[in-house]
Motif scaffolding. Structure first.
Motif, PDB file in Angstrom:
ATOM      1  N   ALA A 168     -49.648 -22.286 -28.198  1.00 27.81           N
ATOM      2  CA  ALA A 168     -48.727 -23.300 -28.712  1.00 27.81           C
ATOM      3  C   ALA A 168     -49.451 -24.607 -28.992  1.00 27.81           C
ATOM      4  O   ALA A 168     -50.524 -24.883 -28.444  1.00 27.81           O
ATOM      5  CB  ALA A 168     -47.612 -23.535 -27.696  1.00 27.81           C
ATOM      6  N   TYR A 169     -48.852 -25.401 -29.870  1.00 28.43           N
ATOM      7  CA  TYR A 169     -49.331 -26.756 -30.098  1.00 28.43           C
ATOM      8  C   TYR A 169     -48.471 -27.718 -29.279  1.00 28.43           C
ATOM      9  O   TYR A 169     -47.324 -27.400 -28.957  1.00 28.43           O
ATOM     10  CB  TYR A 169     -49.238 -27.101 -31.589  1.00 28.43           C
ATOM     11  CG  TYR A 169     -50.300 -26.419 -32.405  1.00 28.43           C
ATOM     12  CD1 TYR A 169     -51.567 -26.978 -32.526  1.00 28.43           C
ATOM     13  CD2 TYR A 169     -50.053 -25.208 -33.036  1.00 28.43           C
ATOM     14  CE1 TYR A 169     -52.559 -26.358 -33.253  1.00 28.43           C
ATOM     15  CE2 TYR A 169     -51.039 -24.569 -33.767  1.00 28.43           C
ATOM     16  CZ  TYR A 169     -52.289 -25.150 -33.875  1.00 28.43           C
ATOM     17  OH  TYR A 169     -53.275 -24.538 -34.587  1.00 28.43           O
ATOM     18  N   PRO A 170     -49.014 -28.902 -28.968  1.00 27.70           N
ATOM     19  CA  PRO A 170     -48.273 -29.817 -28.088  1.00 27.70           C
ATOM     20  C   PRO A 170     -46.849 -30.118 -28.546  1.00 27.70           C
ATOM     21  O   PRO A 170     -45.958 -30.238 -27.713  1.00 27.70           O
ATOM     22  CB  PRO A 170     -49.140 -31.075 -28.110  1.00 27.70           C
ATOM     23  CG  PRO A 170     -50.510 -30.564 -28.308  1.00 27.70           C
ATOM     24  CD  PRO A 170     -50.372 -29.382 -29.216  1.00 27.70           C
ATOM     25  N   HIS A 171     -46.601 -30.203 -29.880  1.00 24.43           N
ATOM     26  CA  HIS A 171     -45.248 -30.571 -30.298  1.00 24.43           C
ATOM     27  C   HIS A 171     -44.249 -29.459 -30.032  1.00 24.43           C
ATOM     28  O   HIS A 171     -43.047 -29.659 -30.141  1.00 24.43           O
ATOM     29  CB  HIS A 171     -45.236 -30.952 -31.778  1.00 24.43           C
ATOM     30  CG  HIS A 171     -45.406 -29.791 -32.702  1.00 24.43           C
ATOM     31  ND1 HIS A 171     -46.633 -29.269 -33.013  1.00 24.43           N
ATOM     32  CD2 HIS A 171     -44.502 -29.038 -33.364  1.00 24.43           C
ATOM     33  CE1 HIS A 171     -46.470 -28.239 -33.835  1.00 24.43           C
ATOM     34  NE2 HIS A 171     -45.190 -28.076 -34.064  1.00 24.43           N
ATOM     35  N   GLN A 172     -44.749 -28.262 -29.680  1.00 27.71           N
ATOM     36  CA  GLN A 172     -43.833 -27.163 -29.383  1.00 27.71           C
ATOM     37  C   GLN A 172     -43.443 -27.126 -27.909  1.00 27.71           C
ATOM     38  O   GLN A 172     -42.698 -26.254 -27.487  1.00 27.71           O
ATOM     39  CB  GLN A 172     -44.493 -25.830 -29.775  1.00 27.71           C
ATOM     40  CG  GLN A 172     -44.758 -25.733 -31.274  1.00 27.71           C
ATOM     41  CD  GLN A 172     -45.639 -24.567 -31.630  1.00 27.71           C
ATOM     42  OE1 GLN A 172     -46.640 -24.315 -30.989  1.00 27.71           O
ATOM     43  NE2 GLN A 172     -45.264 -23.839 -32.671  1.00 27.71           N
ATOM     44  N   LEU A 173     -43.980 -28.067 -27.126  1.00 28.94           N
ATOM     45  CA  LEU A 173     -43.670 -28.101 -25.698  1.00 28.94           C
ATOM     46  C   LEU A 173     -42.600 -29.145 -25.416  1.00 28.94           C
ATOM     47  O   LEU A 173     -42.510 -30.159 -26.104  1.00 28.94           O
ATOM     48  CB  LEU A 173     -44.916 -28.472 -24.895  1.00 28.94           C
ATOM     49  CG  LEU A 173     -46.141 -27.574 -25.001  1.00 28.94           C
ATOM     50  CD1 LEU A 173     -47.262 -28.139 -24.162  1.00 28.94           C
ATOM     51  CD2 LEU A 173     -45.810 -26.167 -24.565  1.00 28.94           C
ATOM     52  N   SER A 174     -41.820 -28.904 -24.364  1.00 24.79           N
ATOM     53  CA  SER A 174     -40.909 -29.950 -23.899  1.00 24.79           C
ATOM     54  C   SER A 174     -41.717 -30.932 -23.060  1.00 24.79           C
ATOM     55  O   SER A 174     -42.859 -30.668 -22.691  1.00 24.79           O
ATOM     56  CB  SER A 174     -39.813 -29.324 -23.058  1.00 24.79           C
ATOM     57  OG  SER A 174     -40.379 -28.820 -21.868  1.00 24.79           O
ATOM     58  N   GLY A 175     -41.109 -32.083 -22.752  1.00 23.20           N
ATOM     59  CA  GLY A 175     -41.814 -33.094 -21.968  1.00 23.20           C
ATOM     60  C   GLY A 175     -42.289 -32.564 -20.621  1.00 23.20           C
ATOM     61  O   GLY A 175     -43.409 -32.820 -20.195  1.00 23.20           O
ATOM     62  N   GLY A 176     -41.415 -31.816 -19.966  1.00 21.37           N
ATOM     63  CA  GLY A 176     -41.771 -31.275 -18.661  1.00 21.37           C
ATOM     64  C   GLY A 176     -42.926 -30.297 -18.748  1.00 21.37           C
ATOM     65  O   GLY A 176     -43.859 -30.333 -17.943  1.00 21.37           O
ATOM     66  N   GLN A 177     -42.874 -29.443 -19.783  1.00 20.05           N
ATOM     67  CA  GLN A 177     -43.966 -28.485 -19.954  1.00 20.05           C
ATOM     68  C   GLN A 177     -45.269 -29.204 -20.285  1.00 20.05           C
ATOM     69  O   GLN A 177     -46.335 -28.839 -19.782  1.00 20.05           O
ATOM     70  CB  GLN A 177     -43.635 -27.503 -21.077  1.00 20.05           C
ATOM     71  CG  GLN A 177     -42.614 -26.470 -20.648  1.00 20.05           C
ATOM     72  CD  GLN A 177     -42.188 -25.592 -21.806  1.00 20.05           C
ATOM     73  OE1 GLN A 177     -42.254 -25.997 -22.958  1.00 20.05           O
ATOM     74  NE2 GLN A 177     -41.759 -24.395 -21.491  1.00 20.05           N
ATOM     75  N   ALA A 178     -45.171 -30.243 -21.132  1.00 20.84           N
ATOM     76  CA  ALA A 178     -46.377 -30.985 -21.494  1.00 20.84           C
ATOM     77  C   ALA A 178     -47.002 -31.608 -20.250  1.00 20.84           C
ATOM     78  O   ALA A 178     -48.216 -31.588 -20.076  1.00 20.84           O
ATOM     79  CB  ALA A 178     -46.049 -32.060 -22.527  1.00 20.84           C
TER      80      ALA A 178
END
Lengths: 355, 292
Positions: A168-178
C-alpha cells in the motif's frame, strides 16, 4: 524499570556511578528572529531518562516541548540552534557526533515518531519499502530478507493482512494504521530510546488508546525507554513512570507519576491538574483554569516565566518571583520543582544533578 | 508484541496505476501525442522492414521525381527515396531526443538536488554558475560549444544537452526547496537516513512529476535545435538521413521540387507537435491540483 528504580532510589549519596541512558544537562535551544532578536525555546534543561523508563513530558502548546524533543536528536533546523548544553547517550556525547555517527545513532539507538503520521510517510513509496529501509540500510540485510522483515514488523504492530498492506501507499492508510507503520519503522532496529512527539494527538479517541497500548507494550518488550511528549495528562497518567512538566522552555517540575499527579508542588502543575476534568466530578462544577496565556518567549523578563499567571505568587506576595529565576528545589526524593513558592511547602535543599 | 487490535477497515481503492492510466487515456492531448510518439518509436525500431528502399541508395535516373506509387514521397536530388529516408530519420530524431535529454536531465537534476538540499555555500556556487549559463542566449551557447568540439551529430547533441542543464537545475532546485520542508523528510532524518539517502530516496521521487513534464517539453525543443544545427551545417553531416540535414540539402529545390523540402519539414513538425501536446497533457494529468 524496577531494577533501575532500585538502583536510583538510594542515590542520595553518590549518584555519579549510575549512568542513565540519556542525560541532558543545561540544554538551550535558540531561534534567531528577524531583526536580531533571539527566542530561547528551550532554556537550561536538565533531564535524565533511565533504561526502560517511560518519561512523560507535558506542556501546553508553545512550551517548547517539541523543540526540546528535536534538540535531543539534533534535528533542529536553522534558524534554530542548540546553543548550550550537553547530551550524553550511554556516556557518548551526542553534540560531538559527526554526521555519519549521528545518522547511525538515529534509527539504530534512538527512534522518533511524530504527530502527523500520514505526512511523515513518504507519499510516493510503498510502505513495505519504507519499513524495510532501516533493515536494508543499517542492518545491511538483503532486499528479500528486509522485505520479509517488514512484513513481520507490520504484523507485530497490529496491521491486518501485512502481506498485502506492504504494497500500500501511505494515502491508502488510515491515521491509526499510519501511526502503527511509523512505530514499526521507528522500532525496526530495536532502539534503546523512542521519542514520541504527540503520537496520538492527530488520531481519534478510540484509536488513541490502541496506539498508546501498542507503544507501551512494544517498549516494554524491547526494553526501550520512551520519551512521550504530550499535552494530555490522561495519557501521562496511563503510561508514564515519571513526568516532567515544561513551561516556557523550562522544566518546572519533575517527579514520579504518582506523586506528581497527587501532590504536585509547582503552582503550574497544580493548575494543570486542577484544569483536567475528572470522572465522578459533580455536574455543574466549573473546571479551574489558569488565567492568561503562555508568555512571548522572546520577551521574557529576569524572573520566573510563570510569575504573571501564578496564584501562589499573588497569594504569598513573593517578590523574588519577578526578580530572579528560581533554582530547583527538591520536594522529596526524585521529585523537584523550579519554584520559590514550592520551597515553603516542603523540605528545602537545592537539588543535585540527578532527580 | 501481543496487542493486535484491528484498526478501522481500509477503504478499498483501485490500484493507483490503473486510475492513473485511466486518467491518461481520458486526456485527448496525451492520446494524440502518445500515439505519434509510439508510431515514431515503432518506425525507428522497424525502419529496415518498413522502408521500401535503402535510404542511402543513389539512383541518378530517378532524381527529383515527384510523389508517385513507386516513390510515395518522391526522390531527392540524387534519386534517393524520400519516404525511406524519412523513416530512417525517425531514428535520428529519437536518438537526439534521448541523448540530449539524458545529458541535460541527469546533470541538471543532480545540480538542482545538491543546490536545493545543500548548504547555503554550495547552493550559491551552483546557482551562480547556472545564472552565468543562462546569461548566454541558448543558441549562442550551443554554437560556442559546437565551435569548441567541432561539428558533428554527437557534438551537436552534447552541446544542446549542456545548454539544457540550467533549466533542469532550476526546476529541480525549486521543487526540492518545497519538498525538503515536508514532515516525511524530517521524519526520515530522525530515523537515521543519511543526507544522501534523503536526497535520492526521499526527495528525488517526490520531485519526479514536474521533471517528467519538463522533459516532455524540452525534448522537442532539443530536437528542433539539433535539426537547426544540421540546417546551418554544424550538426549531422550528409548523407545521414536526419530531417534537418535533409531540409538543408533540398532547400535549393524549394521551387522546382517542393516535396523534397515538405517531407522532412512535415516529419519534424508532426513529431515535435506530438511531443509538445504529450507534454501538455502530462502536465494536466500529473498536476496534483487537477487530480480527482
Amino acid at each position: 524499570m524496577m531494577a533501575m528504580q532500585q538502583i536510583e532510589t538510594p542515590q542520595t549519596g553518590s549518584p555519579k556511578n549510575v549512568q542513565p541512558l540519556l542525560r541532558i544537562t543545561g540544554l538551550t535551544t535558540e531561534f534567531r528572529l528577524e531583526g536580531g532578536r533571539r527566542l530561547q525555546a528551550v532554556q537550561d534543561v536538565d533531564l535524565d531518562i533511565g533504561a526502560g523508563e517511560i518519561l512523560g513530558l507535558v506542556g501546553e502548546s508553545g512550551s517548547g516541548k517539541s523543540v526540546f524533543a528535536q534538540s535531543i536528536l539534533r534535528l533542529v533546523q536553522p534558524p534554530g540552534q542548540v546553543v548550550a548544553g550537553a547530551i550524553a547517550f550511554e556516556g557518548r556525547s551526542v553534540m560531538d557526533m559527526s554526521a555519519r555517527e549521528l545518522s547511525r545513532w538515529r534509527g539504530r539507538d534512538v527512534g522518533m515518531i511524530f504527530q502527523q503520521p500520514q505526512s511523515c510517510l513518504n507519499p510516493v513509496r510503498r510502505i513495505g519499502w519504507q519499513v524495510a529501509e532501516p533493515l536494508l540500510l543499517q542492518e545491511k540485510l538483503s532486499r528479500k530478507a528486509a522485505w520479509a522483515g517488514a512484513v513481520d514488523l507490520l504484523r507485530a504492530v497490529g496491521i491486518p493482512a501485512p502481506e498485502e498492506k506492504v504494497l500500500a501507499y501511505p494515502h491508502q492508510l488510515s491515521g491509526g494504521q499510519a501511526q502503527r507503520v511509523m512505530i514499526a519503522i521507528a522500532l525496526a532496529l530495536k532502539p534503546k530510546l523512542l521519542i514520541a512527539d504527540e503520537p496520538t494527538t492527530a488520531l481519534d479517541v478510540t484509536i488513541q488508546a490502541q496506539i498508546l497500548e501498542l507503544l507501551r507494550e512494544s517498549c516494554r518488550m524491547l526494553g526501550t525507554s520512551l520519551l512521550l511528549v504530550t499535552h494530555d495528562l490522561g495519557v501521562v497518567a496511563r503510561l508514564a513512570d515519571r513526568v516532567a512538566v515544561m513551561y516556557a522552555g523550562r522544566i518546572v517540575e519533575e517527579g514520579p507519576v504518582e506523586t506528581m499527579l497527587t501532590a504536585p508542588a509547582h503552582p503550574y502543575t497544580q493548575g494543570l491538574i486542577g484544569a483536567a476534568p475528572q470522572l465522578g466530578q459533580a455536574r455543574g462544577v466549573r473546571l479551574k483554569d489558569i488565567p492568561g496565556t503562555i508568555p512571548d518567549l522572546s520577551r521574557l523578563g529576569a524572573g520566573c516565566a510563570f510569575a504573571p499567571r501564578c496564584d501562589a505568587r499573588a497569594g504569598q506576595n513573593l517578590e523574588s518571583c519577578t526578580l530572579s529565576q528560581p533554582l530547583p528545589v527538591s520536594i522529596r526524593p526524585r521529585h523537584r520543582a523550579l519554584c520559590f513558592a514550592a520551597k515553603a511547602s516542603s523540605a528545602v535543599s537545592p537539588c543535585e544533578i540527578s532527580p | 508484541m501481543s496487542v493486535i487490535l484491528l484498526d478501522e477497515p481500509l477503504v478499498p481503492t483501485p490500484p493507483r496505476w490503473r486510475r492513473f492510466v485511466a486518467r491518461l487515456l481520458r486526456n485527448p492531448s496525451v492520446v494524440v501525442g502518445g500515439t505519434i510518439l509510439i508510431l515514431l518509436i515503432l518506425l525507428a525500431l522497424f525502419a529496415p522492414w518498413v522502408a521500401p528502399y535503402d535510404p542511402f541508395k543513389v539512383n541518378p535516373v530517378q532524381r527529383l521525381k515527384p510523389p508517385s506509387w513507386l516513390h510515395l514521397m518522391g526522390t531527392d536530388e540524387v534519386g534517393r527515396d524520400l519516404f525511406s529516408r524519412l523513416i530512417f530519420g525517425s531514428r535520428y530524431f529519437l536518438l537526439i531526443c534521448i541523448v540530449t535529454a539524458s545529458i541535460s536531465a541527469s546533470i541538471g537534476t543532480l545540480l538542482g538536488l545538491i543546490a536545493g538540499a545543500g548548504s547555503v555555500v554550495t547552493e550559491s556556487i551552483i546557482m551562480r554558475l547556472i545564472d552565468v549559463m543562462l546569461a548566454f542566449p541558448y543558441i549562442l551557447m550551443v554554437l560556442v560549444i559546437v565551435a569548441i568540439l567541432g561539428p558533428s551529430l554527437w557534438t551537436g547533441m552534447i552541446s544542446i544537452g549542456i545548454a539544457g542543464i540550467p533549466g533542469y537545475a532550476r526546476l529541480v532546485r525549486s521543487a526540492v526547496l518545497t519538498v525538503k520542508r515536508e514532515d516525511y523528510v524530517v521524519s526520515a532524518r530522525a530515523l537515521g537516513a543519511s543526507e544522501a539517502d534523503i536526497l535520492f530516496r526521499t526527495i528525488l521521487p517526490n520531485v519526479l512529476s514536474p521533471l517528467i513534464v519538463y522533459l516532455a517539453f524540452s525534448m522537442p525543443l532539443a530536437a528542433l535545435v539539433t535539426s537547426s544545427l544540421s540546417f546551418i551545417g554544424l550538426g549531422t553531416q550528409p548523407p545521414a538521413p536526419e530531417w534537418g540535414a535533409m531540409l538543408v540539402n533540398s532547400r535549393t529545390y524549394l521551387f522546382s521540387a517542393w516535396w523534397a523540402v515538405t517531407g522532412p519539414g512535415m516529419a519534424l513538425f508532426i513529431s515535435i507537435f506530438g511531443l509538445n501536446i504529450l507534454g501538455n497533457g502530462l502536465r494536466d494529468v500529473l498536476d496534483p491540483r487537477s487530480a480527482a
